[in-house]
Design a protein around this motif. Structure first.
Motif, PDB file in Angstrom:
ATOM      1  N   GLN A 189      -1.102  -0.849  -9.075  1.00  0.00           N
ATOM      2  CA  GLN A 189      -0.436  -0.111  -7.992  1.00  0.00           C
ATOM      3  C   GLN A 189      -0.873  -0.616  -6.622  1.00  0.00           C
ATOM      4  OE1 GLN A 189      -0.716   4.182  -8.317  1.00  0.00           O
ATOM      5  NE2 GLN A 189      -0.114   4.087 -10.467  1.00  0.00           N
ATOM      6  N   LEU A 190      -2.195  -0.870  -6.499  1.00  0.00           N
ATOM      7  CA  LEU A 190      -2.694  -1.379  -5.225  1.00  0.00           C
ATOM      8  C   LEU A 190      -2.103  -2.754  -4.933  1.00  0.00           C
ATOM      9  CD1 LEU A 190      -4.593  -1.056  -2.783  1.00  0.00           C
ATOM     10  CD2 LEU A 190      -6.377  -2.118  -4.140  1.00  0.00           C
ATOM     11  N   ASN A 191      -2.019  -3.569  -5.975  1.00  0.00           N
ATOM     12  CA  ASN A 191      -1.448  -4.903  -5.802  1.00  0.00           C
ATOM     13  C   ASN A 191       0.011  -4.819  -5.359  1.00  0.00           C
ATOM     14  OD1 ASN A 191      -1.709  -7.694  -5.878  1.00  0.00           O
ATOM     15  ND2 ASN A 191      -0.755  -7.799  -7.905  1.00  0.00           N
ATOM     16  N   ALA A 192       0.765  -3.909  -5.984  1.00  0.00           N
ATOM     17  CA  ALA A 192       2.171  -3.725  -5.619  1.00  0.00           C
ATOM     18  C   ALA A 192       2.284  -3.301  -4.153  1.00  0.00           C
ATOM     19  CB  ALA A 192       2.810  -2.674  -6.528  1.00  0.00           C
ATOM     20  N   LEU A 193       1.378  -2.417  -3.761  1.00  0.00           N
ATOM     21  CA  LEU A 193       1.358  -1.920  -2.395  1.00  0.00           C
ATOM     22  C   LEU A 193       1.086  -3.049  -1.398  1.00  0.00           C
ATOM     23  CD1 LEU A 193       1.524   0.987  -1.232  1.00  0.00           C
ATOM     24  CD2 LEU A 193      -0.956   0.917  -1.092  1.00  0.00           C
ATOM     25  N   ALA A 194       0.094  -3.887  -1.748  1.00  0.00           N
ATOM     26  CA  ALA A 194      -0.251  -5.017  -0.877  1.00  0.00           C
ATOM     27  C   ALA A 194       0.910  -6.008  -0.807  1.00  0.00           C
ATOM     28  CB  ALA A 194      -1.518  -5.698  -1.385  1.00  0.00           C
ATOM     29  N   GLN A 248       4.031  -5.416  -1.208  1.00  0.00           N
ATOM     30  CA  GLN A 248       5.104  -4.792  -0.432  1.00  0.00           C
ATOM     31  C   GLN A 248       4.901  -5.048   1.064  1.00  0.00           C
ATOM     32  OE1 GLN A 248       5.258  -0.543  -1.233  1.00  0.00           O
ATOM     33  NE2 GLN A 248       6.257  -0.275   0.748  1.00  0.00           N
ATOM     34  N   LYS A 249       3.634  -5.152   1.472  1.00  0.00           N
ATOM     35  CA  LYS A 249       3.340  -5.438   2.886  1.00  0.00           C
ATOM     36  C   LYS A 249       3.177  -6.944   3.092  1.00  0.00           C
ATOM     37  CE  LYS A 249       2.288  -0.975   3.824  1.00  0.00           C
ATOM     38  NZ  LYS A 249       3.041  -0.133   4.761  1.00  0.00           N
ATOM     39  N   GLY A 250       3.489  -7.723   2.064  1.00  0.00           N
ATOM     40  CA  GLY A 250       3.381  -9.175   2.159  1.00  0.00           C
ATOM     41  C   GLY A 250       1.954  -9.666   2.232  1.00  0.00           C
ATOM     42  N   SER A 251       1.063  -8.995   1.505  1.00  0.00           N
ATOM     43  CA  SER A 251      -0.353  -9.320   1.657  1.00  0.00           C
ATOM     44  C   SER A 251      -1.061  -9.375   0.305  1.00  0.00           C
ATOM     45  CB  SER A 251      -0.977  -8.252   2.549  1.00  0.00           C
ATOM     46  OG  SER A 251      -2.357  -8.193   2.380  1.00  0.00           O
ATOM     47  N   THR A 252      -2.300  -9.814   0.316  1.00  0.00           N
ATOM     48  CA  THR A 252      -3.114  -9.773  -0.892  1.00  0.00           C
ATOM     49  C   THR A 252      -3.990  -8.517  -0.835  1.00  0.00           C
ATOM     50  OG1 THR A 252      -4.904 -10.965   0.162  1.00  0.00           O
ATOM     51  CG2 THR A 252      -3.284 -12.282  -1.018  1.00  0.00           C
ATOM     52  N   ILE A 253      -4.613  -8.190  -1.966  1.00  0.00           N
ATOM     53  CA  ILE A 253      -5.464  -6.999  -2.015  1.00  0.00           C
ATOM     54  C   ILE A 253      -6.612  -7.118  -1.016  1.00  0.00           C
ATOM     55  CG2 ILE A 253      -7.117  -5.752  -3.464  1.00  0.00           C
ATOM     56  CD1 ILE A 253      -5.288  -6.046  -5.805  1.00  0.00           C
ATOM     57  N   THR A 254      -7.249  -8.289  -0.990  1.00  0.00           N
ATOM     58  CA  THR A 254      -8.401  -8.471  -0.093  1.00  0.00           C
ATOM     59  C   THR A 254      -7.999  -8.266   1.369  1.00  0.00           C
ATOM     60  OG1 THR A 254      -9.242 -10.093  -1.653  1.00  0.00           O
ATOM     61  CG2 THR A 254     -10.288 -10.029   0.500  1.00  0.00           C
ATOM     62  N   ALA A 255      -6.885  -8.891   1.770  1.00  0.00           N
ATOM     63  CA  ALA A 255      -6.454  -8.777   3.168  1.00  0.00           C
ATOM     64  C   ALA A 255      -6.035  -7.342   3.473  1.00  0.00           C
ATOM     65  CB  ALA A 255      -5.304  -9.733   3.445  1.00  0.00           C
ATOM     66  N   TYR A 256      -5.355  -6.715   2.524  1.00  0.00           N
ATOM     67  CA  TYR A 256      -4.905  -5.341   2.715  1.00  0.00           C
ATOM     68  C   TYR A 256      -6.087  -4.400   2.928  1.00  0.00           C
ATOM     69  CZ  TYR A 256      -2.646  -0.862   1.758  1.00  0.00           C
ATOM     70  OH  TYR A 256      -2.196   0.428   1.856  1.00  0.00           O
ATOM     71  N   LEU A 288      -1.262  -0.282  11.596  1.00  0.00           N
ATOM     72  CA  LEU A 288      -1.906  -0.773  10.383  1.00  0.00           C
ATOM     73  C   LEU A 288      -1.121  -1.938   9.783  1.00  0.00           C
ATOM     74  CD1 LEU A 288      -4.109  -0.546   8.263  1.00  0.00           C
ATOM     75  CD2 LEU A 288      -2.821   1.247   7.148  1.00  0.00           C
ATOM     76  N   ASP A 289       0.207  -1.825   9.784  1.00  0.00           N
ATOM     77  CA  ASP A 289       1.045  -2.894   9.217  1.00  0.00           C
ATOM     78  C   ASP A 289       0.820  -4.220   9.936  1.00  0.00           C
ATOM     79  OD1 ASP A 289       1.979  -1.245   7.353  1.00  0.00           O
ATOM     80  OD2 ASP A 289       4.007  -1.004   8.192  1.00  0.00           O
ATOM     81  N   GLU A 290       0.717  -4.118  11.251  1.00  0.00           N
ATOM     82  CA  GLU A 290       0.506  -5.305  12.065  1.00  0.00           C
ATOM     83  C   GLU A 290      -0.845  -5.931  11.724  1.00  0.00           C
ATOM     84  OE1 GLU A 290       1.063  -4.157  16.155  1.00  0.00           O
ATOM     85  OE2 GLU A 290      -0.235  -5.808  16.779  1.00  0.00           O
ATOM     86  N   LEU A 291      -1.824  -5.062  11.537  1.00  0.00           N
ATOM     87  CA  LEU A 291      -3.178  -5.509  11.216  1.00  0.00           C
ATOM     88  C   LEU A 291      -3.213  -6.201   9.845  1.00  0.00           C
ATOM     89  CD1 LEU A 291      -5.789  -5.259  12.808  1.00  0.00           C
ATOM     90  CD2 LEU A 291      -6.334  -3.222  11.491  1.00  0.00           C
ATOM     91  N   ILE A 292      -2.479  -5.609   8.900  1.00  0.00           N
ATOM     92  CA  ILE A 292      -2.415  -6.201   7.561  1.00  0.00           C
ATOM     93  C   ILE A 292      -1.828  -7.606   7.649  1.00  0.00           C
ATOM     94  CG2 ILE A 292      -1.355  -6.020   5.266  1.00  0.00           C
ATOM     95  CD1 ILE A 292      -1.386  -2.943   5.694  1.00  0.00           C
ATOM     96  N   PHE A 293      -0.753  -7.732   8.424  1.00  0.00           N
ATOM     97  CA  PHE A 293      -0.108  -9.036   8.577  1.00  0.00           C
ATOM     98  C   PHE A 293      -1.075 -10.053   9.181  1.00  0.00           C
ATOM     99  CE2 PHE A 293       2.268 -12.060  11.212  1.00  0.00           C
ATOM    100  CZ  PHE A 293       3.060 -12.642  10.235  1.00  0.00           C
TER     101      PHE A 293
END
Lengths: 224, 423
Positions: free
Chosen positions: B203-208, B210-218, B277-282
């Protein structure tokens, strides 16, 4: 499993309180993820130990001697408290580092040599520098320390394993009296020469009476 | 004659900077489905002994460098009683720099970082668990995922991969500013508190994703954001939040070494009121992608090894080296990072082992300047986010986990060792 409503997370059964916000929770039970209770460790630190007592007594004595020295300076214009303080610090090293610790004997000898040298130098300086410490005491103590170390290493048959580092360290330390001579702090040459020759002979002896282990030990220490 | 090993490049750092408050001891634990059987675990430890000669060593001081000396003493397992990541006393456990601990269902391996990195410790733990389960009477097909005791020691396990992949290259260095540092109240009795949060890895991976990111970066982004929201927002500080992420170099530079082979990349951001937060994830994801590119990792290896290869350093006595290394570590390392987030990833086990292993936990030791660090690991689709801290305040992790549960909509299960929290 209980829900912590404030944090919006599920909290495992092992907890009375939420680990995040400390909110009390109702249920408590067994869990596979339980950690040991640390209650005993909390009681472990003792406010009173022998080492702490000696530290306090040493500091008190140093402060007192400096105070008395300052108050009576007009009667006896000498800074004798420095000598007393250095002696007390040396006594502290004896208790803490020699009696109470289980460090390697070589290290203890090394510490004693260094502290005793400083102590004698301080006495020499504050009773009017005549140079007996740098001329005789420090170089000869170096020889004595090397000698004790070598004897211990031979008696314990651990020459090439544990003591070699300290014997090597003593070798370099025994070169130092020559520096005292160069910088004109010492005027008697035979003691400096004696300490250098003695430690040189110790090393030569080590090489001659050594086996392959000695070479391998040297290689590790110096990483070549 | 006893064998000895030079410390690898990364390992040279740790003996110099270690003290009781910065222990360089991390822990990897496995929570099993059944309580641990002590005899079987000791038997397993005895069995794996020969396969990991680079672990069964003692640290010795040389004149110019420290070195590791092999030993034939047994690995003594012990019941876990102390707080995690405590400094390892070399007068206990036959002088070894790692411990095998057990308590109820948990088997832990605590390792002094000079021995190996997370990857090496995981390999050790996997072998240990494999033999433990075997002695408990379970049949397991290894599927080539376990280092077996009778497979013999591979010379490649012991290589200093830093030296192998060192290449003289041009490196651009940028002066970074000091990072924001978390402050807090020390526990009444010094020790480490651990809080674990378990989420579903998929689920966490799917979430990451979805934001175009990896788990670590997320998670790095969410953590930075939590630090901003709970601390920086209301203070005058405008220092950047910098998350230090250790990277396993084996992925880019194929090596089978069981010793240290990692580099650290810093993910930093100056967060303001307007940052979402989205911007930060990117941003974090882009930075992580760039910094874990092969060229950048090559630079890290170069920077680490160049100093060691310098002819002048060769002749600096050890005590002076310790002093310089310590200074450099604080000026260039510690002061430029807010905290460390180490993701040891999804642990691959043989199929038949999964049903015996419930969770894998990774604990990163805190230090003075980063009193809180984060370790991530997953097995069986259960991802554990672990915060190890030596301060009382839990505001950052509360914000972090609440956001993960609330806005991100994951189910988060929390448990802790309750160090310093009176009941």
């Amino acid at each position: 499993m209980t829900k912590c409503i404030r944090c919006n997370v599920t909290v495992d059964n092992q907890h009375y309180r939420c680990p995040l916000c400390s909110k009390p929770l109702k249920i408590r039970g067994e869990s596979t993820t339980e950690y040991p209770s640390y209650k005993e460790i909390y009681q472990e630190t003792k406010p009173f130990t022998v080492a702490k007592l000696f530290l306090f007594l040493t500091i008190s004595a140093i402060v007192l001697s400096i105070t008395i020295n300052a108050l009576t300076y007009h009667i006896n214009p000498r800074i004798w408290s420095i000598i007393v303080s250095t002696g007390l610090i040396y006594a502290w090293i004896v208790v803490k580092d020699t009696i109470l610790s289980n460090k390697h004997i070589g290290r203890k000898i090394l510490y004693h040599y260094v502290m005793l040298s400083i102590f004698l130098l301080v006495i020499d300086i504050f009773v009017g520098f005549r140079g007996w410490s740098t001329n005789y005491a420090i170089p000869l103590f170096g020889v004595a320390a090397t000698f004790i170390m070598t004897v211990l290493a031979i008696v314990q048959k651990s020459l090439w394993r544990h003591d070699i580092g300290y014997i090597l360290a003593m070798f370099f330390i025994n070169l130092c009296p020559m520096l005292l001579f160069v910088f004109n702090l010492s005027h008697v040459i035979w003691t400096s020469v004696f300490s250098i020759v003695y430690s040189l002979l110790t090393i030569i002896g080590m090489i001659i009476f050594s086996d392959r282990k000695f070479i391998s030990e040297i290689r590790r220490r110096f990483h070549y | 004659m006893k064998k000895w090993y030079k410390l690898d490049n990364a390992a040279k750092l740790f003996p110099s900077v270690t003290n009781t408050k910065n222990t360089s001891v991390y822990r990897i634990s496995a929570v099993l489905t059944n309580p641990v059987d002590v005899d079987a675990l000791q038997q397993a430890a005895d069995t794996v002994f020969d396969r990991f000669p680079m672990f069964t060593v003692k640290l010795r001081r040389g004149v110019f460098w420290n070195y590791l000396e092999s030993s034939t003493d047994k690995i003594v397992i012990a019941e876990d009683q102390q707080y995690p990541c405590r400094n390892i006393d070399p007068t206990t456990n036959n002088g070894y720099l790692f411990k095998v601990l057990y308590y109820k269902n948990r088997v832990s391996v605590e390792v002094f970082h000079a021995l190996t990195d997370g990857n090496g410790a995981v390999e050790f733990l996997k072998s240990l668990l494999y033999y433990y389960l075997m002695y408990m009477g379970h049949e397991i097909d290894t599927e080539d995922r376990i280092l077996l005791a009778d497979s013999g020691v591979d010379i490649h396990d012991m290589e200093d991969a830093f030296r192998r992949y060192y290449k003289d290259c041009y490196v651009e260095s940028v002066r970074n500013s000091r990072a924001y540092h978390i402050k807090g109240t020390a526990f009444e009795q010094f020790g480490n508190n651990v809080v674990h949060g378990v989420v579903s890895a998929s689920q966490l991976n799917a979430l990451a994703k979805q934001k175009g990111s990896t788990i670590t970066a997320y998670l790095s982004a969410l953590l930075s954001y939590s630090i901003y929201q709970t601390r920086i927002k209301y203070s005058k500080s405008n220092a950047p939040v910098v998350i230090a992420v250790p990277v396993n170099l084996r992925k880019a530079f194929p090596s089978r070494t069981l010793r240290n082979f990692f580099g650290v990349v810093n993910l930093g951001a100056r967060i303001t009121e307007d940052t979402t937060l989205d911007e930060l994830i990117f941003r974090m994801n882009e930075m992580l992608k760039y910094k874990t590119g092969k060229e950048n990792l090559q630079n890290i290896i170069y920077n680490n090894v160049a100093l060691e290869r310098n002819k002048a350093t060769l002749f600096v006595p050890l005590f002076l080296k310790n002093w310089f290394v310590n200074l450099g570590f604080h000026m260039l390392g510690e002061s430029k990072r807010t905290l460390t987030l180490s993701n040891i990833g999804n642990i691959m086990l043989p199929q038949q082992m999964y049903k015996h292993v419930e969770l894998i936990e990774a604990l990163v030791y805190p230090s003075n300047k980063s009193p809180m660090n984060c370790g991530i690991s997953s097995v069986n689709d259960k991802l554990v986010i672990t915060f190890t801290r030596n301060i009382v305040e839990s505001d950052i992790l509360q914000y972090f986990f609440s956001t993960l549960a609330g806005e991100a909509g994951l189910e988060v299960k929390i448990y802790s060792n309750d160090w310093g929290i009176s009941e």
